[in-house]
Design an enzyme around this catalytic site. Structure first.
Site, mmCIF file in Angstrom:
data_model
loop_
_atom_site.group_PDB
_atom_site.id
_atom_site.type_symbol
_atom_site.label_atom_id
_atom_site.label_comp_id
_atom_site.label_asym_id
_atom_site.label_seq_id
_atom_site.Cartn_x
_atom_site.Cartn_y
_atom_site.Cartn_z
ATOM 1 N N LYS A 191 3.340 1.744 10.240
ATOM 2 C CA LYS A 191 2.132 1.962 11.050
ATOM 3 C C LYS A 191 2.490 2.495 12.448
ATOM 4 O O LYS A 191 1.648 2.955 13.193
ATOM 5 C CB LYS A 191 1.333 0.667 11.159
ATOM 6 C CG LYS A 191 0.801 0.197 9.799
ATOM 7 C CD LYS A 191 0.079 -1.123 9.903
ATOM 8 C CE LYS A 191 -0.328 -1.728 8.563
ATOM 9 N NZ LYS A 191 -1.548 -1.156 7.986
ATOM 10 N N LYS A 226 -13.996 1.971 10.802
ATOM 11 C CA LYS A 226 -14.814 1.174 11.732
ATOM 12 C C LYS A 226 -14.862 1.836 13.106
ATOM 13 O O LYS A 226 -15.917 1.879 13.758
ATOM 14 C CB LYS A 226 -14.244 -0.252 11.849
ATOM 15 C CG LYS A 226 -14.324 -1.025 10.541
ATOM 16 C CD LYS A 226 -13.438 -2.271 10.534
ATOM 17 C CE LYS A 226 -13.279 -2.780 9.104
ATOM 18 N NZ LYS A 226 -12.216 -3.779 8.948
ATOM 19 N N THR A 252 -8.861 0.922 6.895
ATOM 20 C CA THR A 252 -10.301 0.675 6.965
ATOM 21 C C THR A 252 -10.717 0.522 8.424
ATOM 22 O O THR A 252 -11.853 0.833 8.785
ATOM 23 C CB THR A 252 -10.700 -0.590 6.164
ATOM 24 O OG1 THR A 252 -9.742 -1.613 6.455
ATOM 25 C CG2 THR A 252 -10.717 -0.316 4.679
ATOM 26 N N LYS A 311 -3.896 -3.603 14.109
ATOM 27 C CA LYS A 311 -3.584 -3.670 12.678
ATOM 28 C C LYS A 311 -2.347 -4.530 12.507
ATOM 29 O O LYS A 311 -1.700 -4.870 13.508
ATOM 30 C CB LYS A 311 -3.353 -2.282 12.089
ATOM 31 C CG LYS A 311 -2.420 -1.403 12.941
ATOM 32 C CD LYS A 311 -2.308 0.012 12.390
ATOM 33 C CE LYS A 311 -3.448 0.916 12.778
ATOM 34 N NZ LYS A 311 -4.236 1.380 11.643
ATOM 35 N N ARG A 312 -2.017 -4.902 11.254
ATOM 36 C CA ARG A 312 -0.763 -5.629 11.032
ATOM 37 C C ARG A 312 0.391 -4.837 11.656
ATOM 38 O O ARG A 312 0.362 -3.616 11.699
ATOM 39 C CB ARG A 312 -0.490 -5.768 9.524
ATOM 40 C CG ARG A 312 -1.328 -6.778 8.807
ATOM 41 C CD ARG A 312 -0.955 -6.848 7.324
ATOM 42 N NE ARG A 312 -1.257 -5.614 6.631
ATOM 43 C CZ ARG A 312 -0.420 -4.960 5.817
ATOM 44 N NH1 ARG A 312 0.806 -5.428 5.600
ATOM 45 N NH2 ARG A 312 -0.779 -3.853 5.212
ATOM 46 N N HIS A 372 -2.914 -1.098 -3.626
ATOM 47 C CA HIS A 372 -3.113 -0.940 -2.180
ATOM 48 C C HIS A 372 -1.875 -0.467 -1.449
ATOM 49 O O HIS A 372 -1.891 -0.383 -0.221
ATOM 50 C CB HIS A 372 -3.548 -2.252 -1.543
ATOM 51 C CG HIS A 372 -4.886 -2.728 -1.987
ATOM 52 N ND1 HIS A 372 -6.059 -2.386 -1.349
ATOM 53 C CD2 HIS A 372 -5.240 -3.519 -3.014
ATOM 54 C CE1 HIS A 372 -7.076 -2.969 -1.960
ATOM 55 N NE2 HIS A 372 -6.606 -3.655 -2.977
HETATM 56 C C1 F58 Z 1 -3.907 -2.632 2.905
HETATM 57 N N1 F58 Z 1 -2.934 -3.534 2.385
HETATM 58 C C2 F58 Z 1 -3.352 -1.229 3.079
HETATM 59 N N2 F58 Z 1 -1.829 -5.570 2.357
HETATM 60 O O1 F58 Z 1 -2.178 -1.280 3.866
HETATM 61 C C3 F58 Z 1 -4.412 -0.373 3.765
HETATM 62 O O2 F58 Z 1 -3.988 0.956 3.867
HETATM 63 C C4 F58 Z 1 -5.707 -0.422 2.958
HETATM 64 O O3 F58 Z 1 -6.735 0.191 3.671
HETATM 65 C C5 F58 Z 1 -6.102 -1.861 2.688
HETATM 66 O O4 F58 Z 1 -5.050 -2.571 2.063
HETATM 67 C C6 F58 Z 1 -7.310 -1.943 1.782
HETATM 68 O O5 F58 Z 1 -7.147 -1.128 0.669
HETATM 69 C C7 F58 Z 1 -2.845 -4.802 2.864
HETATM 70 O O6 F58 Z 1 -3.634 -5.222 3.680
HETATM 71 C C8 F58 Z 1 -1.512 -6.827 2.771
HETATM 72 O O7 F58 Z 1 -2.127 -7.406 3.635
HETATM 73 C C9 F58 Z 1 -0.335 -7.492 2.088
HETATM 74 C C10 F58 Z 1 -0.841 -8.638 1.221
HETATM 75 C C11 F58 Z 1 0.309 -9.380 0.570
HETATM 76 C C12 F58 Z 1 1.305 -9.883 1.590
HETATM 77 C C13 F58 Z 1 1.783 -8.750 2.479
HETATM 78 C C14 F58 Z 1 0.637 -7.996 3.125
#
Ligand code: F58
Length: 800
Positions: free
Chosen positions: A541, A647, A643, A535-536, A356
């Site tokens: 970003k 949406k 994602t 988003k985060r 990811h």
């Molecule tokens: C996200 N990763 C990607 N990671 O950033 C996004 O582009 C993608 O659409 C999504 O995955 C699904 O494939 C993501 O959300 C985290 O939340 C990490 C998890 C581990 C700790 C730090 C944040």
């Protein structure tokens, strides 16, 4: 195999079930029931129907000895489940009427449910969408995760700064989980390795019990339901009686407290060493419990362990559960006595891995000291796996065991039969960058599966106005076959239809405005363009690019207050990892800018900025249907997919975005003319970074950017502390790794294009509606079909 659809349920039947549960499950007479009682009673009434689907599905899978898909993920961002259940069972009208007959308001009852935030962001939400699609498609599957007592922290602001408080979702009752005390596994850590008679035995030093809690996840029309099984940590020896008898009550309670730590909190980051150790423990805890459970189920139905890959597909959601490779090899070799090579082959036949992120700092690796201390046998096995891989591929130059580390990305790759990226661009970049050598050695292993989102939650449930219009126009077939939204295209050419589309959006915006007035005390202009970035928080970003552009727009508005500006409401929401100082500074900057802009009488009503606190699934469901403009502005090459972008497009928002992640494919589907593109491509980015002083040059070339940055640097938004954001301005003007300065001018241009388009409603609405009509490909049903076919070799047990 024909699976019966669940019986139709009338309003009266549902009403009686609610009352029955109120009285006999909760011991409450209707006259004395509070909101939570009503919510629980409705949940139980709905749950009964979900359970029927669930039993039928499990029975079918057992009888058929079906291959099961196991989705291992440290995160499942499921959000609320009551509405999801009601919508998927087709009981919205009945539930609304039944509650009304009992004097209760449907929306108020639904809003009482806690939002289960057992994830950080896209990765966790994707896991939740996938479970729903797996059920909709009738593919036998389990999600395995951790039952965190505290999900992602609750965010509030104090003086504009992010404040983190523990999330307490379990304090409020909810109806969805079933405790399974019989599904209990003892998980070991640390200890010694013993080698006797050619056999290796691991004797862990400490143990923790993993207890299962099951949540049924029902698919569309209740035809199938799968299980989300979350593990909770309990002390193996809960109580130190001798300590208690000595009167040392704190010591007596310690084993329980220590064990429970493992499932206490969801990790937002891993900035401390103790934190890292606990994170690795969590990862092994999940993996070990899941594998025991998977093998116990396999053993009940089959006798030859060599058949495991025919019956078991295990998906690793990022590297977090990557220790599943060594653990499965350990079980097959050490415990079940298969030769090492064969154990490795069988494990690889079962395992596959989704990547990811390509961000180097986010690729997990563990120091061998820590790894070896917690998992001594797994460290040996990782070495054996690495050696075997080297022997089979002597031209290899990189090892998963270099620099006294265990590199989880490479380990996952080597132990998986398929590795996938989450968008076409991301998959290509995986091949070219982090996994280039492994891709050369195993050219058939990397495949693409572009992400998707479930249309049940992200259109049907969250946007009833638009959903009704769509169903009236083309029937309800789109819910299970989202590409049928294309059938809307002829209607979009009809002005009267477009007006109805616009009316739905406008009503959603009014709802959101009313909610913001009530919950945030801010009133906004519902006729303005709702420009949304949720988003985060992360530098890649580029929320800071957005706020800089907003500052520049404000400055320009003040230069010419009477010009024909397109009014905008700029909305942000998102959490910053508690240890990520720069991201937290950006939140504060946005809040500071909002305070100045919103108080400016000259621009009031034309430009407003709002950072909504505590972003979660529920807030996303509120914001997305009301958005006009979707901000997807990451530095190209950094956002694996996104994602939220899907949406928004599905709900008829236009995207302003870079050629990054799934934006590329969204633009291809909706049409370049219906997407505001700007900025450098991934390869431009690589080239630009090589240019000395690229940021300074970009600032010099764009007086707007220079002026906006100067305002930030000079304390225009922090008059009480003028140098509060000097480091932010310095960062953008200096190293600017994420190329905010270099992309600014183009971003400004695209933003003004969006303004101009918005001033022409007929054109805008048509473009927005075409976004809805052409986003059907981004259903997670399509994605899951791809995984079933290309990765899992799994099938559906539904016949249409
Ligand atoms: C996200 N990763 C990607 N990671 O950033 C996004 O582009 C993608 O659409 C999504 O995955 C699904 O494939 C993501 O959300 C985290 O939340 C990490 C998890 C581990 C700790 C730090 C944040």
């Amino acid at each position: 195999m024909n699976i019966a659809t669940p019986p139709q349920v009338s309003t009266n039947t549902l009403r009686d079930a609610i009352v029955r549960h109120l009285c006999y499950s909760f011991g409450r007479e209707p006259d004395f029931a509070g909101l939570e009682d009503w919510r629980m009673a409705l949940s139980y009434a709905i749950r009964d129907h979900i359970a029927d689907s669930w039993f039928r599905a499990a029975g079918t899978a057992r009888r058929e000895g079906a291959k099961r898909v196991y989705y291992l993920s440290m995160e499942f961002l499921i959000g609320r489940l009551l509405e999801d259940g009601i919508v998927n069972l087709g009981l919205v009208d009945q539930a609304r009427e039944a509650l009304a007959a009992l004097g209760q308001d449907y929306d108020t009852v639904l809003a009482d449910e806690p939002d289960a935030a057992l994830g950080n962001g896209g990765l966790g939400r994707l896991a939740a969408c996938f479970l729903e699609s797996l059920s909709t498609l009738g593919c036998p599957a389990y999600g395995y995760g951790i039952r965190y007592e505290h999900g992602l922290f609750r965010q509030s602001f104090q003086g504009g700064r992010q404040i983190e408080a523990p999330e307490t979702w379990l304090l409020q009752r909810h109806a969805w989980e079933f405790e399974r005390p019989e599904a209990l596994f003892r998980i070991g850590f640390g200890g010694e390795i013993e080698e006797t008679g050619g056999k290796v035995l691991w004797h862990p030093a400490e143990h923790v019990d993993a207890e299962a809690y099951d949540t049924p996840i029902v698919g569309w029309q209740g035809k199938w339901a799968n299980t989300l099984r979350l593990w909770s940590a309990k002390a193996s020896d809960p109580f130190d009686l001798p300590a208690f008898n000595r009167g040392d009550f704190a010591a007596a309670a310690q084993p329980e407290a220590l064990a429970r730590t493992i499932s206490r909190v969801l990790y937002p980051d891993d900035t401390t060493e103790q934190g890292r150790e606990l994170r690795l423990k969590q990862e092994f805890f999940l993996v070990a419990a899941a594998l025991r459970d998977i093998l116990a189920r396999f053993d009940k139905e089959h006798s030859d362990i060599r058949k495991l890959p025919e019956k078991v597909a295990i998906q690793l959601n990022d590297t977090h559960p990557a220790v599943a490779g060594p653990e499965l090899v350990r079980i097959l070799h050490d415990e079940r006595s298969l030769p090492f090579e064969e154990a490795m082959e069988i494990a690889r036949g079962c395992l596959s891995y989704t990547n990811h992120t390509l961000l180097p700092e986010a690729l997990e690796s563990w120091g061998e000291d820590l790894f070896g201390r917690l998992l001594p046998r797994h460290l040996q096995i990782a070495d054996l796996i690495d050696n075997a891989h080297y022997e089979a591929n002597p031209s290899r130059t990189q090892s998963m065991r270099a620099d006294h580390q265990v590199k989880m990305g490479q380990l996952s790759f080597v132990m998986a039969h398929k590795v996938n990226g989450v968008s076409a661009l991301h998959t290509e970049l995986m091949k070219e960058t982090v996994f280039s050598e492994l891709h050369r050695l195993h050219p058939e292993r990397i495949v693409n599966q572009t992400n998707g989102v479930t249309p049940r939650r992200w259109l049907l449930a969250c946007n009833p106005r638009l959903s009704e219009l769509i169903t009236e126009t083309i029937g309800d077939g789109w819910v299970a076959d989202l590409e049928r939204l294309r059938e809307l295209e002829p209607a979009i050419e009809d002005a009267a239809w477009r007006e109805r589309f616009d009316a739905a959006k406008r009503a959603n915006k009014v709802d959101l405005s009313n909610w913001m007035a009530e919950a945030q005390g801010v009133s906004v202009n519902p006729d303005a363009m709702f420009d949304v970035q949720i988003k985060r928080m992360h530098e890649y970003k580029r929320q800071h690019l957005n706020i800089l552009e907003t500052i520049a727009l404000w400055q320009e508005m003040k230069d010419a207050p009477n010009a024909d500006w397109t009014p905008r409401v700029v909305l942000f929401a998102g959490k910053a990892a508690p240890g990520y100082a720069f991201a937290k500074d950006i939140i504060r900057l946005i809040n500071d800018v909002a305070a100045v802009l919103n108080a400016d009488p000259e621009t009031g009503g034309k430009l407003q900025v709002l950072f909504l606190p505590n972003y979660n699934v529920t807030l996303a469901e509120r914001l997305i249907p009301a958005a006009d403009l979707s901000e997807q502005i990451s530095t190209a090459g950094k956002e694996a997919s996104g994602t939220g972008n899907m949406k928004f497009a599905l709900n008829g928002a236009m995207t302003i975005g870079t050629l990054d992640g799934a934006n590329v494919e969204i633009r291809e589907h909706v049409g370049a003319e219906n997407f505001f593109l700007f900025g450098m491509t991934a390869s431009d980015v690589t080239e630009r970074r090589k240019i000395e002083s690229h940021a300074a040059k970009a600032i010099e070339a764009d007086p707007r950017l220079a002026r906006a940055l100067q305002a930030v640097r000079g304390g225009a938004f922090s008059p009480d502390e003028v140098d509060r954001y000097t480091h932010v301005a310095d960062n953008i003007a200096g190293a600017d790794y994420f190329l905010v300065a270099s992309d600014f001018t183009e971003y400004w241009r695209a933003s003004r294009e969006a303004d101009a388009a918005f001033r022409d409603p007929a054109t805008w609405i048509r473009k927005a509606a075409l976004n809805t009509a052409r986003s059907g490909w981004f259903s997670s049903d399509r994605t899951i079909r791809g995984y079933m076919q290309d990765i899992w070799a799994a099938r559906s047990y539904l016949s249409d």
